[in-house]
Design a protein around this motif. Structure first.
Motif, mmCIF file in Angstrom:
data_model
loop_
_atom_site.group_PDB
_atom_site.id
_atom_site.type_symbol
_atom_site.label_atom_id
_atom_site.label_comp_id
_atom_site.label_asym_id
_atom_site.label_seq_id
_atom_site.Cartn_x
_atom_site.Cartn_y
_atom_site.Cartn_z
ATOM 1 N N ARG A 133 -8.155 7.797 3.258
ATOM 2 C CA ARG A 133 -6.859 8.445 3.047
ATOM 3 C C ARG A 133 -6.236 7.879 1.773
ATOM 4 N NH1 ARG A 133 -6.169 11.251 7.534
ATOM 5 N NH2 ARG A 133 -6.919 10.434 9.504
ATOM 6 N N THR A 134 -5.486 8.714 1.066
ATOM 7 C CA THR A 134 -4.865 8.258 -0.186
ATOM 8 C C THR A 134 -3.895 7.112 0.078
ATOM 9 O OG1 THR A 134 -3.181 9.989 -0.010
ATOM 10 C CG2 THR A 134 -5.104 10.456 -1.388
ATOM 11 N N GLU A 135 -3.312 7.074 1.258
ATOM 12 C CA GLU A 135 -2.369 5.993 1.577
ATOM 13 C C GLU A 135 -3.075 4.642 1.703
ATOM 14 O OE1 GLU A 135 -2.250 6.616 6.417
ATOM 15 O OE2 GLU A 135 -0.906 7.771 5.126
ATOM 16 N N ASN A 136 -4.401 4.643 1.792
ATOM 17 C CA ASN A 136 -5.166 3.404 1.903
ATOM 18 C C ASN A 136 -5.704 2.923 0.561
ATOM 19 O OD1 ASN A 136 -4.765 3.450 4.665
ATOM 20 N ND2 ASN A 136 -6.682 4.503 5.055
ATOM 21 N N ASP A 162 -7.507 -0.511 1.232
ATOM 22 C CA ASP A 162 -6.846 -1.269 2.297
ATOM 23 C C ASP A 162 -7.870 -1.609 3.375
ATOM 24 O OD1 ASP A 162 -5.047 -2.475 3.963
ATOM 25 O OD2 ASP A 162 -4.118 -0.631 4.656
ATOM 26 N N TRP A 186 0.849 -1.190 0.000
ATOM 27 C CA TRP A 186 0.000 0.000 0.000
ATOM 28 C C TRP A 186 0.879 1.232 0.000
ATOM 29 C CZ3 TRP A 186 -4.649 -1.314 -1.175
ATOM 30 C CH2 TRP A 186 -5.133 -2.554 -0.778
ATOM 31 N N ALA A 187 0.494 2.198 -0.777
ATOM 32 C CA ALA A 187 1.262 3.436 -0.849
ATOM 33 C C ALA A 187 0.349 4.564 -1.283
ATOM 34 C CB ALA A 187 2.406 3.286 -1.849
ATOM 35 N N ASP A 188 0.821 5.788 -1.061
ATOM 36 C CA ASP A 188 0.067 6.941 -1.528
ATOM 37 C C ASP A 188 -0.083 6.882 -3.036
ATOM 38 O OD1 ASP A 188 -0.306 8.316 0.894
ATOM 39 O OD2 ASP A 188 1.754 9.048 0.828
ATOM 40 N N ASP A 215 -4.505 14.728 2.084
ATOM 41 C CA ASP A 215 -4.234 13.293 2.183
ATOM 42 C C ASP A 215 -5.509 12.457 2.127
ATOM 43 O OD1 ASP A 215 -5.274 13.958 4.672
ATOM 44 O OD2 ASP A 215 -3.935 12.615 5.755
ATOM 45 N N THR A 235 -4.678 1.793 -3.551
ATOM 46 C CA THR A 235 -3.656 1.378 -4.498
ATOM 47 C C THR A 235 -4.309 1.239 -5.862
ATOM 48 O OG1 THR A 235 -2.459 0.151 -2.808
ATOM 49 C CG2 THR A 235 -1.974 -0.416 -5.076
#
Length: 130
Positions: A88-91, A102, A23-25, A61, A93
């Motif tokens: 959140r964008t980090e969640n 995620d 998982w990443a931004d 974010d 992919t």
């Protein structure tokens, strides 16, 4: 135990707790492709289909997904209501034209605010904590 051994043990333990899917931004290229490209699907981390991307916006974010439900989605008993996901964008992919969250299908169902009193209101899902 030396400091180097402790650091190695900590790194190993941390790596074991991270998701295997990486998982990443979302990058700015990902956001542009999702906003302007062909409409893909929104998927839970276990592969369950939430629906088709109808809109996508990012502010800081946080990402807001507007999803059209289709047959075979995880909310099949809601009468085809649209879905709005805030996360959140980090969640998120990107996989081709699809977005993978995620969160598994069970967590998405639990977080959903399913209002059945007003047929025009969408299902809202807030996936901000973790």
């Amino acid at each position: 135990m030396t400091l180097a051994h402790r650091a190695a043990a900590l790194l190993t333990a941390t790596a074991m707790t991270l998701p295997a899917t990486g998982w990443a931004d979302l990058s700015s290229a990902d956001i542009s492709a999702l906003s302007n490209g062909p409409k893909g699907r929104v998927l839970a981390s276990d592969g369950a289909v939430l629906g088709t991307i109808d809109g996508f916006s990012v502010s800081g974010d946080r990402a807001k997904l507007f999803v059209l439900t289709r047959g075979g989605n995880i909310f099949r008993r809601t009468g085809g209501k649209d879905i709005v996901v805030t996360t959140r964008t980090e969640n998120l992919t990107r996989q081709g034209n699809d977005l993978v969250m995620d969160a598994d299908a069970q967590r998405v169902r639990i977080k959903a605010n399913k209002s059945f009193t007003d047929d025009s209101s969408p299902i809202t899902i807030l996936l901000l904590d973790r």
